[in-house]
Design a protein around this motif. Structure first.
Motif, short mmCIF file in Angstrom:
data_model
loop_
_atom_site.label_atom_id
_atom_site.label_comp_id
_atom_site.label_asym_id
_atom_site.label_seq_id
_atom_site.Cartn_x
_atom_site.Cartn_y
_atom_site.Cartn_z
N ALA A 126 -24.63 -12.57 38.36
CA ALA A 126 -23.01 -12.67 37.57
C ALA A 126 -22.35 -11.40 38.60
O ALA A 126 -20.92 -11.63 38.37
CB ALA A 126 -23.15 -12.21 36.18
N LEU A 127 -22.80 -10.55 38.74
CA LEU A 127 -22.26 -9.35 39.65
C LEU A 127 -22.70 -9.50 41.09
O LEU A 127 -22.21 -8.93 41.81
CB LEU A 127 -22.73 -8.08 39.18
N SER A 128 -24.04 -9.79 41.28
CA SER A 128 -24.59 -9.45 42.77
C SER A 128 -24.53 -10.99 43.39
O SER A 128 -24.21 -12.07 42.96
CB SER A 128 -26.06 -9.56 42.57
N THR A 129 -24.64 -10.67 44.85
CA THR A 129 -24.42 -11.91 45.95
C THR A 129 -25.88 -12.59 45.79
O THR A 129 -26.96 -12.23 45.18
CB THR A 129 -24.13 -11.45 47.20
N THR A 130 -25.88 -13.74 46.38
CA THR A 130 -27.32 -14.59 46.33
C THR A 130 -28.36 -13.68 47.23
O THR A 130 -29.32 -13.62 46.80
CB THR A 130 -26.96 -15.90 47.06
N GLY A 131 -27.65 -13.03 48.51
CA GLY A 131 -28.45 -12.22 49.14
C GLY A 131 -29.17 -10.95 48.50
O GLY A 131 -30.39 -10.82 48.72
N ASP A 132 -28.34 -10.30 47.63
CA ASP A 132 -28.75 -9.33 46.97
C ASP A 132 -29.80 -9.89 45.86
O ASP A 132 -30.86 -8.94 45.50
CB ASP A 132 -27.75 -8.54 46.37
N THR A 133 -29.74 -10.83 45.52
CA THR A 133 -30.74 -11.54 44.36
C THR A 133 -31.98 -11.83 45.26
O THR A 133 -33.10 -11.48 44.50
CB THR A 133 -30.06 -12.74 43.60
N LEU A 134 -32.04 -12.47 46.10
CA LEU A 134 -33.00 -13.10 46.84
C LEU A 134 -33.95 -11.86 47.52
O LEU A 134 -35.04 -11.97 47.62
CB LEU A 134 -32.77 -14.07 47.84
N ARG A 135 -33.28 -10.97 47.99
CA ARG A 135 -33.98 -9.87 49.05
C ARG A 135 -35.03 -9.40 48.44
O ARG A 135 -36.16 -9.46 48.98
CB ARG A 135 -32.96 -9.01 49.52
N GLY A 292 -17.31 -37.91 39.74
CA GLY A 292 -18.07 -38.88 39.15
C GLY A 292 -18.43 -38.28 37.78
O GLY A 292 -19.25 -38.82 37.11
N ASN A 293 -17.86 -37.39 36.95
CA ASN A 293 -17.79 -36.91 35.90
C ASN A 293 -19.53 -36.67 35.55
O ASN A 293 -20.10 -36.78 34.41
CB ASN A 293 -17.58 -37.86 34.79
N VAL A 294 -20.34 -36.02 36.52
CA VAL A 294 -21.53 -35.62 36.44
C VAL A 294 -21.54 -34.18 35.95
O VAL A 294 -21.02 -33.31 36.44
CB VAL A 294 -22.16 -35.84 37.79
N THR A 295 -22.56 -33.79 34.94
CA THR A 295 -22.81 -32.48 34.64
C THR A 295 -23.85 -31.87 35.75
O THR A 295 -24.95 -32.52 35.92
CB THR A 295 -23.44 -32.31 33.37
N ALA A 296 -23.73 -30.82 36.31
CA ALA A 296 -24.37 -30.59 37.23
C ALA A 296 -25.06 -28.96 36.77
O ALA A 296 -24.29 -27.95 36.41
CB ALA A 296 -23.87 -29.83 38.58
N ILE A 297 -26.55 -28.74 36.72
CA ILE A 297 -26.88 -27.52 36.19
C ILE A 297 -27.79 -26.82 37.20
O ILE A 297 -28.57 -27.56 37.73
CB ILE A 297 -27.74 -27.94 35.08
N GLY A 298 -27.41 -25.67 37.45
CA GLY A 298 -28.12 -24.81 38.68
C GLY A 298 -27.27 -24.25 39.47
O GLY A 298 -26.06 -23.70 38.93
N PRO A 299 -27.63 -23.90 40.56
CA PRO A 299 -29.10 -24.02 41.34
C PRO A 299 -30.11 -23.32 40.66
O PRO A 299 -29.87 -22.33 40.17
CB PRO A 299 -28.54 -23.71 42.63
N ILE A 300 -31.23 -23.95 40.61
CA ILE A 300 -32.64 -23.35 40.07
C ILE A 300 -33.24 -23.00 41.49
O ILE A 300 -33.77 -24.01 42.14
CB ILE A 300 -33.31 -24.50 39.31
N LEU A 301 -33.60 -21.85 41.70
CA LEU A 301 -34.03 -21.34 42.73
C LEU A 301 -35.70 -21.68 42.61
O LEU A 301 -36.23 -21.74 41.62
CB LEU A 301 -34.05 -19.74 43.02
N SER A 312 -23.99 -18.27 39.42
CA SER A 312 -22.68 -17.91 40.27
C SER A 312 -21.78 -16.79 39.67
O SER A 312 -22.01 -16.73 38.46
CB SER A 312 -21.76 -19.26 40.09
N ARG A 313 -21.09 -16.11 40.54
CA ARG A 313 -20.39 -15.12 39.84
C ARG A 313 -19.28 -15.69 38.92
O ARG A 313 -18.62 -14.70 38.33
CB ARG A 313 -19.75 -14.26 41.12
N VAL A 317 -20.85 -17.42 29.78
CA VAL A 317 -22.27 -17.10 28.82
C VAL A 317 -23.02 -18.12 28.80
O VAL A 317 -24.40 -18.01 28.78
CB VAL A 317 -21.63 -16.57 27.48
N GLU A 318 -22.56 -19.48 28.51
CA GLU A 318 -23.69 -20.45 28.15
C GLU A 318 -24.29 -20.79 29.52
O GLU A 318 -25.54 -21.19 29.45
CB GLU A 318 -22.66 -21.91 28.00
N ASP A 319 -23.72 -20.56 30.63
CA ASP A 319 -24.53 -20.63 32.01
C ASP A 319 -25.68 -19.87 32.04
O ASP A 319 -26.86 -20.09 32.20
CB ASP A 319 -23.74 -20.57 33.04
#
Length: 340
Positions: A126-135, A292-301, A312-313, A317-319
């Motif tokens: 929510a505050l961090s980049t993907t790189g900061d999360t994964l490292r 296509g009106n598809v609900t996308a949930i994720g990404p799930i690492l 995603s930043r 809250v629901e996400d």
């Protein structure tokens, strides 16, 4: 019961300990409060306790007192974590002093709590980049056995129930590895099938390895990569139901699958789609989501030994609430794999 509610109920059935290292961020704290109220996980918040409690009071959050709060600057286990981190990273030249500073970092601290079995999963972004999360996850928790590349799966939910598993399709990689080679693509296929089982609750993942070609209809090195990845995935998991190379319509539509790939058990019946590279995956899921009106949930690492998920930043809250439940389901599965 829809898929998300199924995920929540599974999380409740065997509560896991989920770390939220961005605990002073409003959406994160609100999601934590809801998760605690509904009993989907035991929550560990990282941050200054006085600040967290003050924010909870200001925002009218009445369940934060059920969380465990760990202050990164006043943590009795700091030295224990620093010694372990320095040992884990000594081949990379990390000193004890450097480790002492890193365990004050919320993201590193969360991963050290997981490493020492004080928690089962972590969510940030929510505050961090993907790189900061994964490292810190890759440095401390590392990849699952047999996996060398991390990837991200997306749950795609459509009201067109004839596709996938009653309208649910799991797609990977949509988030991490830009241009996987055949071996990495095979790992992505196996991991995405695993996510389909543990998060989407698919009893029978049927994996289609996607391409612009179906069974030799085109000749190109990109097609060769998908064919080789399919072979390697079968070797990694002989019980995996997988076929490729398949075009998307041949993978999803029975009449087209029968015509283009006669005799294939997957063509026309796929519920897991593995794309040849990140560009295809990211563009593809966003197109079906918006047009296509598809609900996308994720990404799930996926591919990390214990679940660490990236938000995603721009998340809601629901996400975050649903990602807590998803991470809990992944943690349940990781424990089962570890015990096997």
């Amino acid at each position: 019961m829809d898929l998300l509610q199924q995920i929540v109920e599974r999380a409740k059935s065997d509560k896991q300990r989920i770390v939220l290292p961005e605990a002073t961020e409003e959406r994160t704290l609100r999601a934590a409060d809801k998760a605690l109220e509904e009993g989907i996980a035991d929550i560990i918040l990282i941050g200054n306790p006085a600040e967290i409690n003050k924010l909870a009071e200001a925002w009218g959050l009445t369940h934060i007192d059920k969380a465990t709060i760990i202050d990164p600057l006043n943590n009795p286990k700091s030295e224990e974590y620093a010694v372990l981190l320095a040992e884990l990273r000594k081949k990379k030249g990390m000193t004890l002093e450097q480790a002492r500073e890193l365990v004050k970092n919320n993201l590193y601290l969360g991963c050290m709590i997981i490493k020492t079995e004080g928690a089962d999963g972590q969510i940030s972004g929510a505050l961090s980049t993907t790189g900061d999360t994964l490292r810190p996850a890759l440095q401390i928790i590392k990849c699952a056995p047999g996996v060398t590349c991390v990837s991200g799966a997306m749950l795609l939910v459509t009201d067109q129930k004839q596709y996938g598993e009653n309208g649910v399709i799991v797609m990977g990689d949509v988030a991490v590895t830009p241009m996987p080679d055949a071996a990495q693509l095979a790992q992505i296929a196996v991991c995405t099938a695993g996510t389909a089982r543990c998060v989407a609750n698919f009893e029978d993942p049927r994996v289609a390895m996607l391409s612009f070609s179906t069974k030799g209809s085109a000749t190109h090195e990109a097609v060769d990569k998908v064919v080789e990845a399919t072979r390697l995935a079968k070797a990694m998991d002989p019980n995996l139901r997988i076929d490729g190379e398949l075009q998307a319509d041949a993978a999803l539509v029975p009449s087209i699958g029968q015509k283009k790939a006669p005799g294939s058990a997957i063509a026309g019946n796929a519920n897991v789609l593995v794309v040849p590279n990140l560009e295809v995956g990211n563009i593809g899921y966003k197109l079906v989501q918006r047009l296509g009106n598809v609900t996308a949930i994720g990404p799930i690492l996926q591919g990390i030994a214990r679940p660490v998920n990236d938000l995603s930043r721009g998340c809601s809250v629901e996400d975050i609430y649903y990602m807590i439940a998803i991470t809990a389901c992944q943690a349940q599965d990781a424990k089962q794999c570890h015990q096997a």
